[in-house]
Design a protein around this motif. Sequence first.
Motif, short mmCIF file in Angstrom:
data_model
loop_
_atom_site.label_atom_id
_atom_site.label_comp_id
_atom_site.label_asym_id
_atom_site.label_seq_id
_atom_site.Cartn_x
_atom_site.Cartn_y
_atom_site.Cartn_z
N UNK A 1 0.87 -1.18 0.00
CA UNK A 1 0.00 0.00 0.00
C UNK A 1 0.90 1.23 0.00
N UNK A 2 0.60 2.18 -0.91
CA UNK A 2 1.33 3.44 -0.97
C UNK A 2 0.47 4.48 -0.25
N UNK A 3 0.85 4.78 0.98
CA UNK A 3 0.11 5.75 1.80
C UNK A 3 0.79 7.10 1.65
N UNK A 4 0.02 8.14 1.34
CA UNK A 4 0.61 9.48 1.21
C UNK A 4 0.26 10.31 2.43
N UNK B 1 -4.42 7.32 9.21
CA UNK B 1 -4.22 8.77 9.29
C UNK B 1 -3.83 9.41 7.95
N UNK B 2 -3.37 8.62 6.97
CA UNK B 2 -2.93 9.21 5.70
C UNK B 2 -4.14 9.56 4.83
N UNK B 3 -4.22 10.78 4.32
CA UNK B 3 -5.37 11.18 3.51
C UNK B 3 -5.51 10.39 2.22
N UNK C 1 -2.23 4.11 12.83
CA UNK C 1 -3.16 2.98 12.99
C UNK C 1 -3.27 2.19 11.68
N UNK C 2 -3.01 0.85 11.75
CA UNK C 2 -3.21 0.04 10.55
C UNK C 2 -4.67 -0.31 10.37
N UNK C 3 -5.19 -0.17 9.15
CA UNK C 3 -6.55 -0.62 8.88
C UNK C 3 -6.53 -1.57 7.68
N UNK C 4 -7.52 -2.47 7.65
CA UNK C 4 -7.54 -3.51 6.62
C UNK C 4 -7.73 -2.91 5.23
#
Length: 201
Positions: free
Chosen positions: A62-65, A122-124, A108-111
């Motif tokens: 997953x690429x979280x920005x 928390x990443x938008x 926080x990790x979410x599925x």
Amino acid sequence: MKIDPAILYWGTPVVLISTLNPDGSANLAPMSSAFWLGHTAVLGLGTSSHTAGNLLRTRECVLNLPSEHQVDAVDRLALTTGANPVNAWKRLAGYHHLSNKFGAAGLEPITSSTVAAPRVAQCPVAMEATLTAVHTTEFHLLTVQIQDVHVHESIRLAGHANRIDPNRWRPLIMSFQSFYGLSEQVHPSRLASIDEEHYRR
Ligand SMILES: Cc1cc2nc3c(=O)[nH]c(=O)nc-3n(C[C@H](O)[C@H](O)[C@H](O)COP(=O)(O)O)c2cc1C
């Protein structure tokens, strides 16, 4: 004037990339050598990075920005690696091993919906992706295909189901080894006369 900089990090958005470790736990690492074309992303990762190993093995991430508001969490992940033992170059540079990176960063990790690696709540922006090509030179250049895009409602362009409002999306930028936000819009854009849907494949 001719100069010979050791790094050429001219300013790109920070990505928090989540992958799964061999034991099923999650790893999370900051990176910023990334660019996007359509729904393809190309990621530049050091060959010793634990993330690259996880991505090559599981073929997904997953690429979280993070926005500029998550800079503290990103900075808490600097100088850490999921690799154990830590290689000599990283040890000399001050890196240490960290297994619970989400916890250490206060994230926080979410599925996720299409991949096993978790998203960062928390990443938008969080983009689920699968590995499609690998080009290894001095670095791994990993091509991934974006499967799913999740965004916080706060950055959506009002009145459009599938668009981001660039005035509300505040990416965190790494320029050389320092963090910045973006300034306000500096000039109208003639390219913006193209409807975004015209780019859809
Ligand atoms: C803001 C930031 C940007 C970074 N960008 C990259 C990058 O683009 N590529 C890379 O290989 N490492 C980058 N790093 C260093 C990695 O985070 C570092 O190698 C880390 O140990 C990777 O974690 P891992 O070993 O658990 O995968 C960056 C670090 C920070 C703090």
